[in-house]
Design a protein around this motif. Structure first.
Motif, PDB file in Angstrom:
ATOM      1  N   ARG A 168       0.819  -1.215   0.000  1.00  0.00           N
ATOM      2  CA  ARG A 168       0.000   0.000   0.000  1.00  0.00           C
ATOM      3  C   ARG A 168       0.853   1.267   0.000  1.00  0.00           C
ATOM      4  NH1 ARG A 168      -3.326  -3.121   4.295  1.00  0.00           N
ATOM      5  NH2 ARG A 168      -4.846  -4.212   2.985  1.00  0.00           N
ATOM      6  N   ARG A 169       2.151   1.126   0.247  1.00  0.00           N
ATOM      7  CA  ARG A 169       3.045   2.298   0.221  1.00  0.00           C
ATOM      8  C   ARG A 169       3.719   2.487  -1.134  1.00  0.00           C
ATOM      9  NH1 ARG A 169       5.636   0.776   5.548  1.00  0.00           N
ATOM     10  NH2 ARG A 169       7.594   0.658   4.410  1.00  0.00           N
ATOM     11  N   LEU A 170       3.535   1.553  -2.060  1.00  0.00           N
ATOM     12  CA  LEU A 170       4.217   1.637  -3.346  1.00  0.00           C
ATOM     13  C   LEU A 170       3.690   2.793  -4.182  1.00  0.00           C
ATOM     14  CD1 LEU A 170       4.348  -2.107  -4.533  1.00  0.00           C
ATOM     15  CD2 LEU A 170       6.002  -0.854  -3.119  1.00  0.00           C
ATOM     16  N   PRO A 171       4.565   3.445  -4.971  1.00  0.00           N
ATOM     17  CA  PRO A 171       4.070   4.436  -5.939  1.00  0.00           C
ATOM     18  C   PRO A 171       3.193   3.732  -6.962  1.00  0.00           C
ATOM     19  CG  PRO A 171       6.374   3.904  -6.376  1.00  0.00           C
ATOM     20  CD  PRO A 171       6.026   3.260  -5.064  1.00  0.00           C
ATOM     21  N   ARG A 172       2.111   4.367  -7.357  1.00  0.00           N
ATOM     22  CA  ARG A 172       1.144   3.725  -8.235  1.00  0.00           C
ATOM     23  C   ARG A 172       1.166   4.361  -9.621  1.00  0.00           C
ATOM     24  NH1 ARG A 172      -4.080   2.206  -4.386  1.00  0.00           N
ATOM     25  NH2 ARG A 172      -2.873   0.867  -2.964  1.00  0.00           N
ATOM     26  N   PHE A 173       1.301   3.507 -10.631  1.00  0.00           N
ATOM     27  CA  PHE A 173       1.310   3.977 -12.012  1.00  0.00           C
ATOM     28  C   PHE A 173       0.956   2.803 -12.918  1.00  0.00           C
ATOM     29  CE2 PHE A 173       5.541   2.783 -10.583  1.00  0.00           C
ATOM     30  CZ  PHE A 173       5.982   1.904 -11.562  1.00  0.00           C
ATOM     31  N   LYS A 174       0.617   3.084 -14.156  1.00  0.00           N
ATOM     32  CA  LYS A 174       0.265   2.035 -15.105  1.00  0.00           C
ATOM     33  C   LYS A 174       1.429   1.060 -15.275  1.00  0.00           C
ATOM     34  CE  LYS A 174      -3.143   4.556 -17.893  1.00  0.00           C
ATOM     35  NZ  LYS A 174      -3.476   5.060 -19.252  1.00  0.00           N
ATOM     36  N   ASN A 175       1.097  -0.229 -15.306  1.00  0.00           N
ATOM     37  CA  ASN A 175       2.068  -1.309 -15.480  1.00  0.00           C
ATOM     38  C   ASN A 175       3.009  -1.486 -14.295  1.00  0.00           C
ATOM     39  OD1 ASN A 175       1.060  -1.897 -18.095  1.00  0.00           O
ATOM     40  ND2 ASN A 175       2.352  -0.310 -18.976  1.00  0.00           N
ATOM     41  N   MET A 176       2.684  -0.895 -13.147  1.00  0.00           N
ATOM     42  CA  MET A 176       3.547  -1.047 -11.979  1.00  0.00           C
ATOM     43  C   MET A 176       3.675  -2.499 -11.548  1.00  0.00           C
ATOM     44  SD  MET A 176       1.103   0.149  -8.796  1.00  0.00           S
ATOM     45  CE  MET A 176       2.149  -0.569  -7.553  1.00  0.00           C
ATOM     46  N   HIS A 177       2.672  -3.343 -11.872  1.00  0.00           N
ATOM     47  CA  HIS A 177       2.714  -4.740 -11.435  1.00  0.00           C
ATOM     48  C   HIS A 177       3.913  -5.486 -12.023  1.00  0.00           C
ATOM     49  CE1 HIS A 177       0.517  -4.934 -15.293  1.00  0.00           C
ATOM     50  NE2 HIS A 177       0.950  -6.182 -15.374  1.00  0.00           N
ATOM     51  N   ARG A 178       4.449  -4.984 -13.133  1.00  0.00           N
ATOM     52  CA  ARG A 178       5.629  -5.626 -13.731  1.00  0.00           C
ATOM     53  C   ARG A 178       6.905  -5.321 -12.945  1.00  0.00           C
ATOM     54  NH1 ARG A 178       4.201  -3.735 -19.904  1.00  0.00           N
ATOM     55  NH2 ARG A 178       2.269  -4.963 -20.126  1.00  0.00           N
ATOM     56  N   TYR A 179       6.816  -4.395 -12.007  1.00  0.00           N
ATOM     57  CA  TYR A 179       8.000  -3.962 -11.267  1.00  0.00           C
ATOM     58  C   TYR A 179       7.842  -4.144  -9.759  1.00  0.00           C
ATOM     59  CZ  TYR A 179       8.868  -1.960 -15.816  1.00  0.00           C
ATOM     60  OH  TYR A 179       9.048  -1.815 -17.169  1.00  0.00           O
ATOM     61  N   PHE A 180       6.919  -5.007  -9.344  1.00  0.00           N
ATOM     62  CA  PHE A 180       6.717  -5.218  -7.916  1.00  0.00           C
ATOM     63  C   PHE A 180       8.016  -5.564  -7.166  1.00  0.00           C
ATOM     64  CE2 PHE A 180       1.928  -6.320  -8.236  1.00  0.00           C
ATOM     65  CZ  PHE A 180       1.604  -5.002  -8.016  1.00  0.00           C
ATOM     66  N   PRO A 181       8.899  -6.421  -7.707  1.00  0.00           N
ATOM     67  CA  PRO A 181      10.109  -6.773  -6.943  1.00  0.00           C
ATOM     68  C   PRO A 181      10.979  -5.568  -6.589  1.00  0.00           C
ATOM     69  CG  PRO A 181       9.757  -8.374  -8.671  1.00  0.00           C
ATOM     70  CD  PRO A 181       8.767  -7.270  -8.922  1.00  0.00           C
ATOM     71  N   ILE A 182      11.326  -4.744  -7.579  1.00  0.00           N
ATOM     72  CA  ILE A 182      12.200  -3.609  -7.269  1.00  0.00           C
ATOM     73  C   ILE A 182      11.472  -2.578  -6.422  1.00  0.00           C
ATOM     74  CG2 ILE A 182      11.656  -2.374  -9.418  1.00  0.00           C
ATOM     75  CD1 ILE A 182      15.007  -2.412  -7.467  1.00  0.00           C
TER      76      ILE A 182
END
Length: 240
Positions: A168-182
């Motif tokens: 819930r603290r992650l920055p949110r943007f389109k296609n962010m799910h592809r970068y969940f690890p980093i």
């Protein structure tokens, strides 16, 4: 993490009417085998088929099912974020709704999650995709790793276990799910990988084209690299 702690399975859905009943039956079998309380949170991304009506039916028949329905199509990342916001637990399991991820892998991934890591990622060591899709994914993973250095074999695998408070603290943007690890590593998460089963798609079609995905990925990588370089982190020595 307690062996009895509740977990939430978050599932973005877009035109998967033929898969949902089977998917939930498999999730229920796997989740019940853990002996832990759980819920399934479906997020319908404004499907144009019968997906939403099927999800409503599941929610009426099964107390474990909750759902969010979008008013307009917003994409997979938005659907994941809506699921994170709706989840009623501190442990989130993510997976696709196309039956290519195997819910039977959930128990072993939960077993790997806990005091030693805040994120467990599925590694599709033997993928069941087309040759073109496997090659494009391998190239994309290599480029992504060069830009982000996330150290993960298979960033694109949707089957993951993560701490909800970090998500819930992650920055949110389109296609962010592809970068969940980093993005999770930037929040201090330690990551563990687990080899998982990957299955052929039995019904429906992929919702994106290889070229579209590649072009969007290049644009996203520029933004993510900027986030990495501009990320602010600090440790508090003392406060009153």
């Amino acid at each position: 993490m307690s062996n009895q702690e509740k977990f939430s399975v978050v599932l973005p859905v877009y035109n998967e009417q033929d898969n949902l009943e089977t998917l939930f039956a498999e999730i229920r079998r796997a989740a019940d085998s853990t002996g832990r309380p759980w819920e399934a949170v479906f997020v319908d991304d404004c499907s144009t088929d019968r997906s939403l009506s099927i999800i409503r039916g599941l929610a009426e028949r099964h107390a474990e099912v909750r759902y969010v329905a979008f008013a307009e199509n917003r994409g997979q990342s938005a659907a994941f974020c809506a699921g994170f916001d709706a989840a009623d637990s501190q442990v989130v399991v993510t997976m696709d709704s196309d039956l290519q991820n195997d819910p039977a892998d959930i128990p072993k991934m939960l077993a790997a999650f806990g005091d030693e890591c805040e994120m467990v990622i599925g590694w599709r060591a033997k993928r069941k995709d087309t040759l073109v899709k496997r090659l494009s994914s391998r190239i994309a993973n290599a480029i992504r790793d060069w830009f982000t250095d996330d150290g993960v074999h298979d960033t694109g695998c949707s089957l993951k276990v993560m701490r909800a408070d970090l998500l819930r603290r992650l920055p949110r943007f389109k296609n962010m799910h592809r970068y969940f690890p980093i993005l999770m590593k930037m929040q201090g998460a330690r990551i563990h990988e687990v080899k998982v089963n990957h299955r052929q798609r039995f019904s429906g079609v992929s919702k994106y084209g290889t070229l579209d995905r590649a072009l969007a990925g290049i644009y996203d990588l520029i933004g993510v690299q900027w986030l990495i370089k501009r990320h602010i982190d600090y440790a508090v020595k003392e406060k009153k």
